[in-house]
Design an enzyme around this catalytic site. Structure first.
Site, PDB file in Angstrom:
ATOM      1  N   GLU A 110      43.766  30.693  36.380  1.00 30.57           N
ATOM      2  CA  GLU A 110      44.994  29.905  36.203  1.00 30.57           C
ATOM      3  C   GLU A 110      45.255  28.844  37.260  1.00 30.57           C
ATOM      4  O   GLU A 110      46.358  28.317  37.345  1.00 30.57           O
ATOM      5  CB  GLU A 110      46.218  30.842  36.054  1.00 30.57           C
ATOM      6  N   GLU A 162      43.957  35.708  27.437  1.00 28.68           N
ATOM      7  CA  GLU A 162      45.077  36.508  27.952  1.00 28.68           C
ATOM      8  C   GLU A 162      46.257  36.372  27.003  1.00 28.68           C
ATOM      9  O   GLU A 162      46.601  35.255  26.605  1.00 28.68           O
ATOM     10  CB  GLU A 162      45.557  36.008  29.331  1.00 28.68           C
TER      11      GLU A 162
END
Ligand SMILES: *[C@@H]1O[C@H](CO)[C@@H](O)[C@H](O)[C@H]1NC(C)=O
Ligand SMILES: *[C@@H]1O[C@H](CO)[C@@H](O)[C@H](O)[C@H]1NC(C)=O
Ligand SMILES: *[C@@H]1O[C@H](CO)[C@@H](O)[C@H](O)[C@H]1NC(C)=O
Ligand SMILES: *[C@@H]1O[C@H](CO)[C@@H](O)[C@H](O)[C@H]1NC(C)=O
Ligand SMILES: *[C@@H]1O[C@H](CO)[C@@H](O)[C@H](O)[C@H]1NC(C)=O
Length: 887
Positions: A462, A559
């Site tokens: 991320e 995710e």
């Protein structure tokens, strides 16, 4: 004549045995002494181990996981600690030409002293440290003193932050709700050890892996790898074998590589120069041999071959003999244009076959890594395979896992998406930091690249998204600095090193990322979440999760997830009665995600009545149960959506080829996104995963009042199936009507619509059904009437609005059976989300959390230790949805 000895060490995936003319290793593991900086505490401590574990084992502190002890024990990582051991060395070891002190894992900032002399520093938990120490060793029988001074990691991270005065490297601190420590991005240590949104802050300190002496006279094997490569144009396999050898003097060496089962052998004479040198050999696999491939779980077998490597001197004296397992497979990440869609595909091809990745994300299995046993790992990985997963992402905020983790994944067919350990932050790029990261990357890539299970490297979690979405409020004028740092760390260093060390598998710079498109945009895309490219992470807690239209039709979902609470039996050992309510300070304390407890109830309340028992304990337990129902149903809906999207392009989006939900496991007993509780107990979600990841799966959804059922198949071969839809009223366990579609072909690896009917027409044709009074159960059947895959269900209204749903009287009879303990369930009515809980008895059920549509259902409990019928009968509780509001 010096007796020859075989000494075996664990290197990467297999036991490797070296034959030397004399013993050359001495383990320094075992009992050490440990004390804090002012020596108010002094105690024995095991190595491998950590300070928290030692203090707990010796009774100096109460269980760190108990209640609020994460706060009470904060002082431990604010202090400095010293590990000391004393040892004698044999004369023979002392007289070797070279003696090395090898520390496989130092956590983290440390100085290492031998007999009062500083031998070196450590600053990276993910590296092995090697120091030459021959001159410092005492004579035989004399005592040597090895001391490792560990600096508080919290203090160290703060000091590094202060030294980085030119600009800030955010985030400075975690959100308050995480109750964590600051500046973890300045220390090369498990990033979640300073707290995470699912885990406590225990900044560990210790020697978390083994310590040993290694002595040699001629040469030693520093590292070894064997990576099979396929030459597509020649349709031939080679095995690229690399040896990193430290030699003390020049030597001409005969190196022989052999894979006997494939009648393949190579002997080469090499010149080994003094110093540490790399030797690369290419073993051509005999073309007359049939190479059997490694396949992911569900797609085939995983045969391994023995590779033997020997090195001997020109006069035939053996110098090295190592052996390892080799598995043959290819992997590509396919990013290419798709018809009718802007963007690029994003899927993995294993042995030339597109594979849909089904699985979840892996986090550290314990805050104290020394307490992660091979059995605990095995239980978790087996649970993943048993839930029909074929992939796990080892997430970048944890640790590079132990060797045995990857060998088990090799054997079980779990593909590993391996992140490098950088997560949700910016990172410094000063020389010290870059240099220690470079060594970390080289060591980890060498250690893991022989494993077929590892199918992709990914540099961070991320961090592209964090820059693109400006999570850290970086002033526009400073943005170039951060973009430059990003490229320096992940592209110019990590990617460059990985390309050099392991060109055998794909590399991604981040996750989520737009992949090739991000690279074109200078590695930070305008929108790394763009569903037309790469992978996405997606979370939305308050939108109705039963509505598939809220989910991005992504190429690859790496995710997504929803939180739930673990069961009461998991919480009980770390809490006291006053904690057992949803509004207790304990419940608030264990929740590390802002508003998480409230979000769970809000999501649950969309479709369910919230528990309202007047008995507080009962209400607490019912609430724990309901959060699991909500989570299981939400993740199921989302996963069903991803799986049915594999063959379609709709509005330019689709061809989804991966569903890895967040997250598989837990680090402690607390609410989180996991499907397995700390300790290994399956949540309802994990039982659901068994079904929603099945190789053949029927999936339903509504599109503007049209009911559609897709048949999803991950099989290699084609099948022919029809959908069988049974309509039930909430009040009766016999279907009111059953509809069957035509038999339709479903090619291997596809999702095909097999049933389509307006809901209104379907209900009108079925007695007095309305959306409120009826529900659907459906399955796939082949031409011979045999069921293919699990059944699935489709609610036409929220269960809280269902009419006719009665409180079922579910009874259970337990008896011995050949597979385990058989639980015969009997219900007087339809029961949604029937949950069997064996309390603290370890084990799992063959099925759980199910919609009970028949009056009788057998379920098997497989205990993980001998368990009697009486024990299970006493412990067993059964809850179904209506129990929580009709007490
Ligand atoms: C020694 O260190 C411990 C732990 O940090 C602390 O609680 C204690 O007060 C210190 N004792 C003295 C005498 O400074
Ligand atoms: C730990 O060591 C550092 C560096 O030597 C020192 O500044 C700090 O005061 C020490 N902490 C304690 C609690 O002694
Ligand atoms: C390949 O295998 C065949 C059959 O086992 C054997 O006769 C031949 O010598 C091998 N070739 C090489 C190059 O090893
Ligand atoms: C529930 O079922 C059991 C066994 O069938 C029966 O003995 C019992 O009376 C029932 N209880 C209620 C409340 O109906
Ligand atoms: C609990 O909620 C259910 C469903 O809303 C309702 O029927 C019942 O009366 C409530 N019971 C109590 C004690 O409030």
């Amino acid at each position: 004549m010096i007796p020859r000895m075989f000494i075996c060490l664990l290197v990467s995936l297999a036991t490797i045995c070296d034959v030397w003319s004399e013993p050359f290793r001495q383990s320094l593991d075992g009992r050490w002494r440990l004390w804090n900086s002012n020596r108010s505490l002094a105690l024995p401590a095991r190595v491998p181990g950590c300070v928290h574990s030692a203090l707990t084992q010796r009774g100096f502190i109460q269980d760190p996981y108990f209640r609020f002890n994460d706060l009470a024990h904060q002082w431990i990582s604010l202090d400095n600690w010293t590990y000391v051991t004393t040892f004698a060395v044999s004369d023979r070891l002392r007289s070797a030409q070279k003696v090395l002190l090898i520390l496989d894992g130092v956590d983290t900032a440390a100085s290492v002293w031998l007999n009062g002399v500083l031998v070196g520093h450590a600053d990276n938990m993910f590296r092995q440290y090697v120091f030459p120490v021959r001159e410092l060793l005492e004579e035989e029988e004399e005592e040597n003193v090895l001391r490792v001074d560990l600096l508080s990691p919290v203090l160290y991270a703060n000091e590094r932050r202060k030294a980085h005065w030119a600009y800030r490297v955010p985030p400075e601190c975690p959100p308050d709700v995480q109750k964590g420590q600051c500046h973890v991005n300045f220390i090369r240590k498990e990033q979640s050890s300073f707290s995470w949104d699912w885990g406590p802050s225990f900044p560990t300190m210790g020697l978390w892996k083994g310590v040993r002496l290694e002595a040699f006279d001629a040469m030693r094997l520093v590292r070894f790898s064997a990576v099979p490569l396929r030459n597509a144009s020649l349709s031939r396999w080679t095995v690229r074998v690399e040896l990193l050898v430290e030699a003390l003097r020049p030597a001409r060496v005969d190196v022989t590589l052999a894979v006997p089962e494939l009648s393949s052998q190579l002997t080469v004479t090499s010149q080994f120069l003094p110093g540490t040198t790399r030797h690369v050999f290419t073993l051509h696999v005999n073309t007359s041999s049939q190479v059997r491939l490694w396949w992911p779980s569900g797609l085939g077998e995983r045969p391994s071959y023995r590779l033997l490597v020997t090195a001997s001197s020109q006069d035939g004296l053996p110098l090295l003999h190592t052996e390892s397992k080799v598995y043959f497979r290819t992997v590509d990440l396919v990013q290419e244009p798709i018809a009718d869609s802007p963007g690029l595909s994003f899927y993995f091809r294993v042995n030339g076959r597109p594979v849909f990745l089904k699985g979840s994300n892996w986090i550290p299995a314990h805050a104290f890594q020394d307490q992660v046993t091979p059995d605990a790992l095995k239980n978790l990985l087996q649970s993943a395979v048993d839930a029909n997963m074929n992939a796990l992402r080892v997430w970048g905020g944890g640790v590079y896992e132990q060797d045995v983790f990857y060998s088990m994944c090799d054997e079980m067919g779990l593909m590993v998406w391996q992140d490098f350990m950088f997560a949700c932050a910016t990172y410094p790029t000063d020389d010290d930091f870059i240099n220690t990261v470079r060594e970390e990357v080289i060591q980890q890539v060498w250690r893991l690249k022989s494993h077929p299970s590892v199918i992709v490297w990914s540099a961070n979690n991320e961090n592209e998204a964090a820059l693109a979405g400006d999570w850290f409020h970086i002033p526009p004028s400073q943005r170039p600095t951060y973009l430059k740092d990003y490229v320096t760390l992940y592209v110019d260093n990590i990617r460059a090193l990985v390309k050099e060390e392991d060109p055998s598998r794909p590399f991604l710079v981040s996750s989520p990322t737009n992949g090739a498109k991000s690279e074109q945009e200078g590695y930070v895309a305008g929108d790394p979440y763009d569903p037309h490219y790469g992978d996405t992470h997606f979370y939305s807690y308050l939108h109705d999760c039963w509505h598939w239209s809220t989910f991005p039709r992504t190429r690859f979902a790496s995710e997504y997830g929803f939180q739930s609470w673990p069961s009461f039996s998991t919480l009980q050992p770390v809490s006291v009665p006053e904690d057992w309510s949803y509004s207790s300070s304990f419940s608030a304390h264990r929740q590390h995600h802002q508003d998480g407890n409230q979000q769970m109830l809000q999501q649950a309340a969309i479709h369910f009545h919230l528990p309202n028992s007047t008995d507080p304990l009962r209400r607490f337990k019912d609430t724990l149960y309901l959060t699991q129902v909500m989570q299981a149903q939400c993740v199921k809906t989302q996963t069903d959506f991803y799986r049915r999207s594999r063959s379609e392009i709709i509005d330019g989006k689709g061809h989804t080829m991966g569903a890895l939900y967040w997250q598989l496991n837990d680090v402690w007993q607390a609410p989180s996104w996991s499907s397995i509780e700390f300790g290994g107990k399956w949540k309802m979600l994990h039982y659901f995963a068994q079904d929603f990841f099945a190789d053949v799966l029927p999936v339903s959804f509504e599109d503007s009042d049209m009911l559609l059922i897709y048949a999803v198949s991950d099989l290699s071969g084609d099948i022919k199936v029809r959908a069988v839809v049974s309509v039930y009223t909430w009040s009766d366990a016999d279907p009111v009507c059953t509809l069957k579609s035509q038999l339709l072909p479903v090619p291997g690896g596809s999702a095909v619509p097999v049933f389509k009917q307006p809901v209104a027409a379907l209900l009108a044709g079925c007695g007095h059904c309305t959306r409120l009074t009826c529900l659907l159960s459906f399955r796939l059947e082949d031409g011979g009437g045999r069921q293919q895959g699990p059944s699935n269900h489709h609610f036409l209204c929220s269960p809280k609005d269902a009419q006719g749903l009665r409180r079922p009287n579910i009874t259970a009879k337990v008896q011995e059976s050949s597979e385990g303990l058989l639980v015969r369930l009997h219900s007087s009515a339809i029961a949604p989300f029937v949950w069997l809980d064996a309390g603290s008895l370890p084990g799992r059920f063959s099925s759980n959390g199910f919609l009970m549509l028949s009056r009788d259902k057998p379920v098997v409990f497989q205990p993980w230790r001998p368990t009697s019928v009486a024990e299970l009968t006493t412990s067993l509780t059964i809850t179904s949805l209506s129990d929580v509001y009709w007490p």
